[in-house]
Scaffold this motif. Sequence first.
Motif, short mmCIF file in Angstrom:
data_model
loop_
_atom_site.label_atom_id
_atom_site.label_comp_id
_atom_site.label_asym_id
_atom_site.label_seq_id
_atom_site.Cartn_x
_atom_site.Cartn_y
_atom_site.Cartn_z
N SER A 1 0.00 10.02 -0.64
CA SER A 1 1.30 9.34 -0.55
C SER A 1 2.40 10.19 -1.16
O SER A 1 2.15 11.15 -1.88
CB SER A 1 1.24 8.00 -1.30
OG SER A 1 1.26 8.20 -2.70
N SER B 1 0.11 4.43 0.93
CA SER B 1 -0.05 5.34 2.08
C SER B 1 -1.16 4.85 2.98
O SER B 1 -1.93 3.97 2.62
CB SER B 1 -0.37 6.76 1.60
OG SER B 1 -1.63 6.80 0.96
N THR B 2 -1.25 5.45 4.17
CA THR B 2 -2.35 5.13 5.07
C THR B 2 -3.63 5.80 4.56
O THR B 2 -3.58 6.69 3.71
CB THR B 2 -2.05 5.61 6.50
OG1 THR B 2 -1.82 7.02 6.46
CG2 THR B 2 -0.82 4.90 7.07
N GLN B 3 -4.76 5.39 5.13
CA GLN B 3 -6.06 5.95 4.71
C GLN B 3 -6.08 7.46 4.79
O GLN B 3 -5.57 8.05 5.75
CB GLN B 3 -7.19 5.41 5.59
CG GLN B 3 -7.58 4.00 5.30
CD GLN B 3 -8.82 3.60 6.07
OE1 GLN B 3 -9.26 4.27 6.99
NE2 GLN B 3 -9.41 2.48 5.68
N ARG C 1 0.85 -1.19 0.00
CA ARG C 1 0.00 0.00 0.00
C ARG C 1 0.89 1.25 0.00
O ARG C 1 1.88 1.31 0.73
CB ARG C 1 -0.92 -0.01 1.22
CG ARG C 1 -1.94 1.10 1.18
CD ARG C 1 -2.92 1.02 2.33
NE ARG C 1 -3.80 2.17 2.26
CZ ARG C 1 -5.10 2.11 2.48
NH1 ARG C 1 -5.65 0.97 2.81
NH2 ARG C 1 -5.83 3.20 2.37
#
Length: 160
Positions: free
Chosen positions: A80, A74-76, A72
Amino acid sequence: AVVTHSTCRKVTKGSLYVFTCMGGSIGREGNHVAVFSEIRVSKRHATISYSSEKFYITDEGTVNGTFLNGQRLSTQKTVSERFELSHLDELKVGSTTLQLHIHQNNDTCQWCEPGLNTESNITTSTGPATTSTISEPPTLYKQRTVQNNKLKRKYKLLGN
């Protein structure tokens, strides 16, 4: 980018999305190079850019994420950093998986020439991978070759 898997309606395995040096975006609806109409894809999901003869991808702060080679970006809800894309990388957006084909000038490889695709083992920057596509009958091969040449001319990768 060639679709290798999708459960999204209107997206079929083998579909081609062309990102040029002008870059482009991926999203659920609107004016994007690649549109995947499913709830897990954000309206503006990811951006592909081109700089210094390299392609990059940025997740635009999506809830469900953009995955590059299984990781993934980036985080939610966090935009990114940009990640460099390489030939034969795997990009996943929603239920759709794309195999990236990044070539200089009008070069192509055996995995993206119409009709030459068969099930084979390949090695990517992240290790061995398997790709499988359907071998085509001669008439379909000819149609896809004509279509491929039209795309090359459109993007000035092939002379008139």
